[in-house]
Enzyme design. Structure first.
Site, PDB file in Angstrom:
ATOM      1  N   ARG A  96      14.804 121.194  73.605  1.00 45.31           N
ATOM      2  CA  ARG A  96      15.879 121.643  72.721  1.00 45.31           C
ATOM      3  C   ARG A  96      17.201 121.637  73.472  1.00 45.31           C
ATOM      4  O   ARG A  96      17.333 122.226  74.540  1.00 45.31           O
ATOM      5  CB  ARG A  96      15.587 123.059  72.210  1.00 45.31           C
ATOM      6  N   ARG A 105      17.298 118.891  65.779  1.00 45.12           N
ATOM      7  CA  ARG A 105      16.704 119.524  66.958  1.00 45.12           C
ATOM      8  C   ARG A 105      15.219 119.209  67.061  1.00 45.12           C
ATOM      9  O   ARG A 105      14.532 119.076  66.053  1.00 45.12           O
ATOM     10  CB  ARG A 105      16.925 121.021  66.983  1.00 45.12           C
ATOM     11  N   ASP A 108      13.109 124.377  66.825  1.00 42.22           N
ATOM     12  CA  ASP A 108      13.916 125.556  66.534  1.00 42.22           C
ATOM     13  C   ASP A 108      12.949 126.701  66.263  1.00 42.22           C
ATOM     14  O   ASP A 108      12.087 126.591  65.388  1.00 42.22           O
ATOM     15  CB  ASP A 108      14.784 125.283  65.294  1.00 42.22           C
TER      16      ASP A 108
END
Length: 172
Positions: A96, A105, A108
């Site tokens: 990340r 991403r 998360d």
């Protein structure tokens, strides 16, 4: 004479309930999310209690691929701040990188609830801000704990999910 029974320190710490949201839209998202759950299960003082199915959801923010989202319920003896730090550490293990707000991403992990704690610090807000507006959080959370009361509104997750547009959330 029998040996006295030894207790480790964790027996003297309260066990908390926590809810987290998981999401990914880069790489093999399903593998990343499954691996993140394994990482959580292998973390001392965290026990995975329940997990939702994965849901394909439209992104919020700049143009980017659809997300795969889900939620999990944990029991833990960690503090909220230590649990958050653990979640951030696991995100980093999966590559990340925080570049743009609401951008794509690899992983998360958001702390949604910690018991019925209402908290606002520089690094942590509980319950998670904006979660009650987001179908991609409420749909999987309602699947695994529809009766959990959001501590600010005191409304059940099952009621909150009725108030949002869920048309962009499809079960995998």
């Amino acid at each position: 004479m029998p040996q006295p029974i030894a207790f480790d320190q964790s027996h003297h710490q309260p066990i908390h309930r926590a809810a987290i949201a998981l999401g990914s839209n880069l790489g093999d998202s399903q593998q990343t999310l499954e691996s993140a759950l394994v990482a959580l299960e292998q973390t001392p003082r965290i026990t995975l209690q329940a997990r939702s199915h994965w849901y394909i959801t439209a992104p919020v923010g700049p143009p980017q691929p659809d997300f795969l989202n889900g939620c999990a319920l944990l029991s833990t003896t960690l503090t909220p701040q230590t649990l958050l730090a653990t979640l951030l550490e696991i995100e980093q293990q999966f590559g990340r990188v925080r570049q743009e707000r609401w951008g794509p991403r690899s992983l998360d992990l958001d702390l949604l609830f910690f018991d019925d704690l209402i908290l606002e610090t520089d690094t942590l807000t509980l319950p998670h801000p904006r979660m009650s507006e987001r179908a991609f959080v409420l749909v999987p959370l309602a699947e695994i704990d529809p009766d959990w009361l959001e501590p600010v509104s005191r409304k059940a997750i099952a009621d909150l999910v009725q108030a949002v547009d869920c048309s962009g959330v499809r079960r995998l």
